[in-house]
Design an enzyme around this catalytic site. Structure first.
Site, PDB file in Angstrom:
ATOM      1  N   ASP A   6       0.876  -1.163   0.000  1.00  0.00           N
ATOM      2  CA  ASP A   6       0.000   0.000   0.000  1.00  0.00           C
ATOM      3  C   ASP A   6       0.912   1.212   0.000  1.00  0.00           C
ATOM      4  O   ASP A   6       1.589   1.493   0.995  1.00  0.00           O
ATOM      5  CB  ASP A   6      -0.886  -0.019   1.245  1.00  0.00           C
ATOM      6  CG  ASP A   6      -1.724   1.250   1.403  1.00  0.00           C
ATOM      7  OD1 ASP A   6      -1.575   2.193   0.592  1.00  0.00           O
ATOM      8  OD2 ASP A   6      -2.527   1.290   2.350  1.00  0.00           O
ATOM      9  N   ASN A  33       2.613   5.003 -11.038  1.00  0.00           N
ATOM     10  CA  ASN A  33       1.424   4.633 -11.799  1.00  0.00           C
ATOM     11  C   ASN A  33       0.181   4.440 -10.937  1.00  0.00           C
ATOM     12  O   ASN A  33      -0.925   4.480 -11.447  1.00  0.00           O
ATOM     13  CB  ASN A  33       1.684   3.351 -12.600  1.00  0.00           C
ATOM     14  CG  ASN A  33       0.535   2.994 -13.500  1.00  0.00           C
ATOM     15  OD1 ASN A  33      -0.017   3.833 -14.192  1.00  0.00           O
ATOM     16  ND2 ASN A  33       0.143   1.728 -13.484  1.00  0.00           N
ATOM     17  N   TYR A  97      -9.801  14.577  -8.446  1.00  0.00           N
ATOM     18  CA  TYR A  97      -8.900  13.631  -9.112  1.00  0.00           C
ATOM     19  C   TYR A  97      -8.031  14.376 -10.113  1.00  0.00           C
ATOM     20  O   TYR A  97      -6.808  14.227 -10.135  1.00  0.00           O
ATOM     21  CB  TYR A  97      -9.720  12.544  -9.808  1.00  0.00           C
ATOM     22  CG  TYR A  97      -8.945  11.702 -10.788  1.00  0.00           C
ATOM     23  CD1 TYR A  97      -7.969  10.813 -10.353  1.00  0.00           C
ATOM     24  CD2 TYR A  97      -9.199  11.797 -12.155  1.00  0.00           C
ATOM     25  CE1 TYR A  97      -7.256  10.039 -11.263  1.00  0.00           C
ATOM     26  CE2 TYR A  97      -8.501  11.019 -13.065  1.00  0.00           C
ATOM     27  CZ  TYR A  97      -7.523  10.146 -12.613  1.00  0.00           C
ATOM     28  OH  TYR A  97      -6.822   9.379 -13.509  1.00  0.00           O
ATOM     29  N   LYS A 101      -3.789  14.974 -10.250  1.00  0.00           N
ATOM     30  CA  LYS A 101      -2.967  14.593 -11.400  1.00  0.00           C
ATOM     31  C   LYS A 101      -2.313  15.807 -12.064  1.00  0.00           C
ATOM     32  O   LYS A 101      -1.197  15.741 -12.555  1.00  0.00           O
ATOM     33  CB  LYS A 101      -3.797  13.797 -12.410  1.00  0.00           C
ATOM     34  CG  LYS A 101      -4.217  12.425 -11.894  1.00  0.00           C
ATOM     35  CD  LYS A 101      -3.004  11.556 -11.617  1.00  0.00           C
ATOM     36  CE  LYS A 101      -3.380  10.109 -11.391  1.00  0.00           C
ATOM     37  NZ  LYS A 101      -2.214   9.211 -11.377  1.00  0.00           N
TER      38      LYS A 101
END
Length: 196
Positions: A6, A33, A97, A101
Protein backbone atom coordinates in the site's frame (compact mmCIF):
# COMPACT_ATOMS: atom_id res chain seq x y z
CA UNK A 1 8.54 -9.71 -9.96
CA UNK A 2 5.54 -8.39 -7.99
CA UNK A 3 5.91 -6.74 -4.63
CA UNK A 4 2.55 -5.95 -3.04
CA UNK A 5 2.36 -2.80 -0.95
CA UNK A 6 0.00 0.00 0.00
CA UNK A 7 1.95 3.03 -1.23
CA UNK A 8 0.14 5.28 1.25
CA UNK A 9 1.20 3.25 4.30
CA UNK A 10 3.82 4.67 6.65
CA UNK A 11 7.29 3.57 5.52
CA UNK A 12 6.00 1.96 2.30
CA UNK A 13 7.98 4.16 -0.13
CA UNK A 14 11.21 3.29 1.65
CA UNK A 15 10.40 -0.43 1.69
CA UNK A 16 9.37 -0.48 -1.98
CA UNK A 17 12.50 1.27 -3.23
CA UNK A 18 14.78 -0.73 -0.94
CA UNK A 19 13.20 -3.99 -2.13
CA UNK A 20 13.73 -3.09 -5.79
CA UNK A 21 17.31 -1.93 -5.23
CA UNK A 22 18.18 -4.98 -3.11
CA UNK A 23 16.54 -7.40 -5.56
CA UNK A 24 18.15 -6.04 -8.72
CA UNK A 25 21.21 -4.26 -7.35
CA UNK A 26 20.16 -1.00 -9.00
CA UNK A 27 17.19 1.15 -9.93
CA UNK A 28 16.87 2.53 -13.46
CA UNK A 29 13.24 3.64 -13.69
CA UNK A 30 10.54 4.56 -11.19
CA UNK A 31 7.01 4.64 -12.62
CA UNK A 32 4.48 6.41 -10.42
CA UNK A 33 1.42 4.63 -11.80
CA UNK A 34 -0.82 3.99 -8.81
CA UNK A 35 -3.89 6.15 -8.76
CA UNK A 36 -7.46 6.28 -7.58
CA UNK A 37 -10.46 8.17 -8.89
CA UNK A 38 -13.09 9.75 -6.69
CA UNK A 39 -16.26 11.23 -8.07
CA UNK A 40 -18.18 14.08 -6.65
CA UNK A 41 -19.05 17.71 -7.05
CA UNK A 42 -18.62 20.68 -4.79
CA UNK A 43 -21.17 20.33 -2.02
CA UNK A 44 -20.93 16.53 -1.90
CA UNK A 45 -17.38 16.12 -0.60
CA UNK A 46 -16.30 15.15 2.87
CA UNK A 47 -12.80 15.02 4.27
CA UNK A 48 -13.09 11.25 4.49
CA UNK A 49 -13.96 10.96 0.80
CA UNK A 50 -11.24 13.37 -0.31
CA UNK A 51 -8.28 12.24 1.80
CA UNK A 52 -7.36 9.10 -0.20
CA UNK A 53 -7.04 11.00 -3.51
CA UNK A 54 -4.10 13.28 -2.68
CA UNK A 55 -2.59 10.59 -0.45
CA UNK A 56 -2.44 8.11 -3.35
CA UNK A 57 -2.16 10.35 -6.39
CA UNK A 58 0.19 13.04 -5.12
CA UNK A 59 1.78 12.45 -1.71
CA UNK A 60 2.83 8.82 -2.33
CA UNK A 61 4.54 9.67 -5.66
CA UNK A 62 6.45 12.47 -3.92
CA UNK A 63 7.65 10.11 -1.19
CA UNK A 64 8.52 7.37 -3.70
CA UNK A 65 10.49 9.86 -5.81
CA UNK A 66 12.29 11.09 -2.71
CA UNK A 67 13.46 7.55 -1.97
CA UNK A 68 14.24 6.66 -5.58
CA UNK A 69 16.16 9.70 -6.82
CA UNK A 70 19.45 8.85 -5.07
CA UNK A 71 19.35 5.43 -6.78
CA UNK A 72 18.34 6.95 -10.12
CA UNK A 73 21.20 9.43 -9.81
CA UNK A 74 23.67 6.53 -9.64
CA UNK A 75 22.27 4.91 -12.79
CA UNK A 76 21.34 8.02 -14.82
CA UNK A 77 17.78 6.83 -14.43
CA UNK A 78 14.32 8.12 -15.23
CA UNK A 79 11.30 8.99 -13.14
CA UNK A 80 8.00 8.53 -15.02
CA UNK A 81 4.76 9.94 -13.66
CA UNK A 82 1.42 8.72 -14.95
CA UNK A 83 -1.06 11.60 -14.95
CA UNK A 84 -4.28 11.92 -16.98
CA UNK A 85 -5.76 13.91 -19.79
CA UNK A 86 -8.58 14.74 -17.35
CA UNK A 87 -5.99 16.86 -15.49
CA UNK A 88 -5.53 19.00 -18.61
CA UNK A 89 -9.18 19.93 -19.17
CA UNK A 90 -12.32 20.30 -17.11
CA UNK A 91 -14.73 17.45 -16.60
CA UNK A 92 -17.62 17.55 -14.13
CA UNK A 93 -17.39 15.09 -11.28
CA UNK A 94 -13.63 14.52 -11.51
CA UNK A 95 -12.26 17.85 -10.33
CA UNK A 96 -10.34 16.64 -7.26
CA UNK A 97 -8.90 13.63 -9.11
CA UNK A 98 -7.92 15.97 -11.96
CA UNK A 99 -6.34 18.42 -9.53
CA UNK A 100 -4.14 15.73 -7.97
CA UNK A 101 -2.97 14.59 -11.40
CA UNK A 102 -2.41 18.19 -12.56
CA UNK A 103 -0.25 18.60 -9.47
CA UNK A 104 1.75 15.56 -10.54
CA UNK A 105 2.28 17.19 -13.93
CA UNK A 106 3.64 20.32 -12.27
CA UNK A 107 5.93 18.15 -10.18
CA UNK A 108 7.13 16.48 -13.39
CA UNK A 109 8.21 19.81 -14.86
CA UNK A 110 9.67 21.09 -11.60
CA UNK A 111 11.59 17.90 -10.89
CA UNK A 112 12.90 17.82 -14.46
CA UNK A 113 14.66 21.12 -13.76
CA UNK A 114 15.67 20.18 -10.22
CA UNK A 115 17.12 16.76 -11.03
CA UNK A 116 18.68 17.40 -14.45
CA UNK A 117 22.01 18.47 -12.89
CA UNK A 118 22.00 15.14 -11.05
CA UNK A 119 21.56 13.19 -14.31
CA UNK A 120 17.97 12.11 -13.62
CA UNK A 121 15.27 12.68 -16.24
CA UNK A 122 11.64 13.20 -15.26
CA UNK A 123 8.82 12.66 -17.76
CA UNK A 124 5.12 11.88 -17.70
CA UNK A 125 2.40 10.41 -19.86
CA UNK A 126 -1.18 11.63 -19.65
CA UNK A 127 -3.48 8.80 -20.72
CA UNK A 128 -7.01 9.46 -21.82
CA UNK A 129 -9.63 6.72 -21.83
CA UNK A 130 -7.69 3.46 -21.64
CA UNK A 131 -9.24 -0.01 -21.35
CA UNK A 132 -8.53 -0.69 -17.66
CA UNK A 133 -10.69 -1.73 -14.69
CA UNK A 134 -10.50 1.71 -13.06
CA UNK A 135 -14.25 2.30 -13.51
CA UNK A 136 -14.98 -0.97 -11.73
CA UNK A 137 -12.62 -0.03 -8.91
CA UNK A 138 -14.46 3.27 -8.72
CA UNK A 139 -17.61 1.36 -7.80
CA UNK A 140 -19.68 2.30 -10.83
CA UNK A 141 -22.56 0.10 -11.87
CA UNK A 142 -22.44 -1.53 -15.32
CA UNK A 143 -24.90 1.09 -16.61
CA UNK A 144 -22.78 3.92 -15.21
CA UNK A 145 -19.61 2.41 -16.71
CA UNK A 146 -21.34 2.20 -20.09
CA UNK A 147 -22.41 5.86 -19.85
CA UNK A 148 -18.89 6.95 -18.92
CA UNK A 149 -17.39 4.94 -21.77
CA UNK A 150 -19.85 6.42 -24.26
CA UNK A 151 -18.99 9.93 -23.06
CA UNK A 152 -15.26 9.20 -23.34
CA UNK A 153 -15.58 7.87 -26.89
CA UNK A 154 -17.75 10.81 -27.91
CA UNK A 155 -15.06 13.20 -26.62
CA UNK A 156 -12.10 11.37 -28.18
CA UNK A 157 -11.42 12.42 -31.79
CA UNK A 158 -10.08 8.97 -32.66
CA UNK A 159 -13.48 7.56 -31.64
CA UNK A 160 -12.27 4.75 -29.40
CA UNK A 161 -10.58 4.01 -26.10
CA UNK A 162 -6.90 3.23 -25.92
CA UNK A 163 -5.30 -0.08 -25.14
CA UNK A 164 -2.91 -0.57 -22.20
CA UNK A 165 -0.11 -1.49 -24.61
CA UNK A 166 -0.48 1.92 -26.30
CA UNK A 167 0.15 3.68 -22.99
CA UNK A 168 3.00 1.25 -22.28
CA UNK A 169 4.56 2.08 -25.65
CA UNK A 170 4.72 5.77 -24.74
CA UNK A 171 6.07 5.01 -21.29
CA UNK A 172 8.84 2.72 -22.49
CA UNK A 173 9.87 5.13 -25.26
CA UNK A 174 10.15 8.06 -22.87
CA UNK A 175 12.09 5.95 -20.37
CA UNK A 176 14.45 4.48 -23.00
CA UNK A 177 18.10 5.55 -23.19
CA UNK A 178 17.41 6.81 -26.73
CA UNK A 179 15.24 9.55 -25.18
CA UNK A 180 18.23 10.83 -23.20
CA UNK A 181 17.63 14.50 -24.14
CA UNK A 182 13.91 14.43 -23.21
CA UNK A 183 12.89 15.69 -19.79
CA UNK A 184 10.01 17.66 -18.33
CA UNK A 185 7.56 16.53 -21.02
CA UNK A 186 4.00 15.38 -20.39
CA UNK A 187 2.96 13.27 -23.38
CA UNK A 188 -0.78 12.88 -24.01
CA UNK A 189 -1.81 9.34 -24.94
CA UNK A 190 -5.47 10.10 -25.39
CA UNK A 191 -6.57 9.77 -29.01
CA UNK A 192 -6.67 13.54 -29.32
CA UNK A 193 -9.02 14.12 -26.39
CA UNK A 194 -7.12 17.12 -25.01
CA UNK A 195 -6.82 18.92 -28.35
CA UNK A 196 -10.18 17.81 -29.77
Amino acid sequence: MPYAADITAAGAPERIVRHAADTYGRLDVLVNNAGIVGAGTLGTYTGELLAPLPATNLVAPVLLAQEAVPHLERTGGVLVNITTSVGQRGRPGDSVYAATKAGLELLTRSWAVEFAPRGVRVVAIAPGAIETPIAEHRGLTPAQRTAVREWQIAHTPMGRVGRPEEAAWALTRLAAPSASFVTGVVLPVDGGAVVG
